[in-house]
Write an enzyme that holds these catalytic residues in place. Structure first.
Site, PDB file in Angstrom:
ATOM      1  N   TRP A 134      46.763  47.770  46.950  1.00 49.00           N
ATOM      2  CA  TRP A 134      47.030  48.209  48.356  1.00 49.00           C
ATOM      3  C   TRP A 134      45.832  47.991  49.298  1.00 49.00           C
ATOM      4  O   TRP A 134      45.545  48.225  49.995  1.00 49.00           O
ATOM      5  CB  TRP A 134      48.020  48.134  48.789  1.00 49.00           C
TER       6      TRP A 134
ATOM      7  N   GLY B 158      32.658  42.315  49.739  1.00 48.18           N
ATOM      8  CA  GLY B 158      33.341  42.364  49.821  1.00 48.18           C
ATOM      9  C   GLY B 158      33.679  43.603  50.805  1.00 48.18           C
ATOM     10  O   GLY B 158      33.705  44.062  50.884  1.00 48.18           O
TER      11      GLY B 158
ATOM     12  N   ASP C  55      27.398  34.427  40.853  1.00 50.47           N
ATOM     13  CA  ASP C  55      28.279  33.325  41.540  1.00 50.47           C
ATOM     14  C   ASP C  55      28.774  34.013  39.561  1.00 50.47           C
ATOM     15  O   ASP C  55      28.252  33.414  38.860  1.00 50.47           O
ATOM     16  CB  ASP C  55      27.945  31.192  41.038  1.00 50.47           C
TER      17      ASP C  55
ATOM     18  N   THR D  39      43.371  46.773  38.407  1.00 51.01           N
ATOM     19  CA  THR D  39      44.469  46.878  39.705  1.00 51.01           C
ATOM     20  C   THR D  39      45.591  47.056  39.767  1.00 51.01           C
ATOM     21  O   THR D  39      45.657  46.719  37.981  1.00 51.01           O
ATOM     22  CB  THR D  39      44.375  45.465  40.696  1.00 51.01           C
TER      23      THR D  39
ATOM     24  N   ALA E 210      35.578  40.088  42.072  1.00 53.69           N
ATOM     25  CA  ALA E 210      36.959  39.819  41.238  1.00 53.69           C
ATOM     26  C   ALA E 210      37.023  38.535  41.989  1.00 53.69           C
ATOM     27  O   ALA E 210      36.702  37.965  43.391  1.00 53.69           O
ATOM     28  CB  ALA E 210      37.285  41.019  41.963  1.00 53.69           C
ATOM     29  N   TYR E 211      38.375  37.503  41.638  1.00 54.84           N
ATOM     30  CA  TYR E 211      38.974  36.489  41.740  1.00 54.84           C
ATOM     31  C   TYR E 211      39.505  37.467  42.589  1.00 54.84           C
ATOM     32  O   TYR E 211      40.893  38.376  41.589  1.00 54.84           O
ATOM     33  CB  TYR E 211      38.914  35.931  41.221  1.00 54.84           C
TER      34      TYR E 211
ATOM     35  N   VAL F 146      35.053  46.796  49.229  1.00 57.08           N
ATOM     36  CA  VAL F 146      34.937  47.473  48.332  1.00 57.08           C
ATOM     37  C   VAL F 146      34.090  47.971  48.508  1.00 57.08           C
ATOM     38  O   VAL F 146      32.924  48.390  48.567  1.00 57.08           O
ATOM     39  CB  VAL F 146      36.016  47.883  47.519  1.00 57.08           C
TER      40      VAL F 146
ATOM     41  N   TYR G 224      46.602  36.427  37.731  1.00 55.25           N
ATOM     42  CA  TYR G 224      45.510  37.680  38.556  1.00 55.25           C
ATOM     43  C   TYR G 224      45.574  39.303  37.957  1.00 55.25           C
ATOM     44  O   TYR G 224      44.385  39.056  36.818  1.00 55.25           O
ATOM     45  CB  TYR G 224      45.910  37.652  40.231  1.00 55.25           C
TER      46      TYR G 224
END
Length: 301
Positions: A159, A10, A45, A110, A69-70, A12, A134
């Site tokens: 963001w 990802g 997974d 988030t 994360a999703y 990050v 989310y």
């Protein structure tokens, strides 16, 4: 001392592999067992919490950093089970393993845990009220980590973008080169934050060897709208020769661009406690954007 990074593919996660290298050995996981550059890594997974715990049992890390994360905000509205598995159930299992083994856990959350109805930057202790699946799944993950009772550092951010991966910056550079006019939402306010900044701050906090445990907000300083962010991207990209000309960026409202998931209208996060507790000064978002664009420009030379 080995750091185990979940989600090494990802935005990050890729930056963490760089930033944490100064602290010792780093191992990482992806769902496929392969990193973006083709290198093999551990497979994990997040739909299977038991398999993730098995990785922890094998590696026995000294610290765990969860950047998996999703993050498909709109898709989560129709895929709630998968979102909660990745963002809540599996992080909870990781936290329980860390608590049982005395291993500190860093986890990212988030701005979507807030409803965006505020008029000042949100503090970590402010009431949460996610608007969609989310945000609710990320908040449930926070709660599961706290309930595990181990040492944890939860960093809420917002963001997020990078010189790599799929994000608003790269989308704007691509479509801006193709179109003369773009329409971008101007009534959602927040703070663009580079993945590299998140990773660098994480490494600095861990390097301090602090025993602190809790929740902090980690973004760049200042605020803008998506429209303002887009305009800054184009202005600064032209100045660096990344694009030949800037398209016209028209301001539209959220109502003009309906999405399955509702977004918070105001989600600037108050970072005072992070800066105070760890002695970290955060850059203005526009300066941080310049650093990322410099990286892209250097890669094109």
């Amino acid at each position: 001392m080995t750091s185990l990074v979940f989600g090494g593919n990802g935005q990050v996660g890729q930056e963490l592999l760089r930033a944490l290298a100064s602290l010792g050995a780093v191992q990482t996981t992806t769902r496929s067992g392969t990193l973006p550059d083709g290198r093999a890594c551990l497979q994990a997974d997040f739909a299977d919490a038991d398999a993730v715990v098995a990785v922890l049992d094998t590696v026995r890390p000294a610290r765990v950093v969860n950047a998996a994360a999703y993050t498909a905000v709109d898709q989560a509205e129709s895929d709630a089970d998968a979102a909660h598995a990745a963002n809540a159930s599996t992080p909870g299992a990781i936290a329980r393993w860390c608590a049982a083994n005395g291993v500190p856990l860093v986890h990212y959350s988030t701005d979507y845990v807030f409803d965006g109805a505020g008029t000042r930057p949100y503090r970590p202790e402010d009431p949460t009220a996610p608007l969609g699946v989310y945000g609710a799944s990320k908040l449930a993950g926070e709660d599961a980590i706290r309930a595990a009772g181990g040492r944890h550092l939860i960093f809420r951010t917002a963001w997020v973008y990078a010189a790599h991966g799929q994000n608003f910056l790269r989308t704007m550079l691509r479509v801006g080169a193709e179109r003369d006019v773009l329409r971008v939402v101007a009534d959602q306010i927040g703070t663009p934050t580079p993945a590299a900044l998140i990773a660098d701050v994480t490494a600095r906090v861990l390097q301090q060897g602090t025993d602190a445990s809790g929740t902090w907000h980690l973004t760049a300083a200042g605020e803008t709208s998506w429209h303002g962010f887009a305009q800054a991207i184009f202005d600064d990209a032209v100045a660096r020769g990344l694009i030949s000309r800037a398209p016209t960026v028209e301001a539209i409202t959220t109502a003009d661009y309906p999405t399955p998931a509702k977004r918070p209208a105001y989600s600037r996060l108050d970072t005072d406690s992070l800066q105070r507790d760890f002695g970290i000064e955060l850059p203005q978002w526009r300066d941080a954007l310049g650093d990322v664009l410099d990286t892209l420009a250097a890669a094109q030379r």
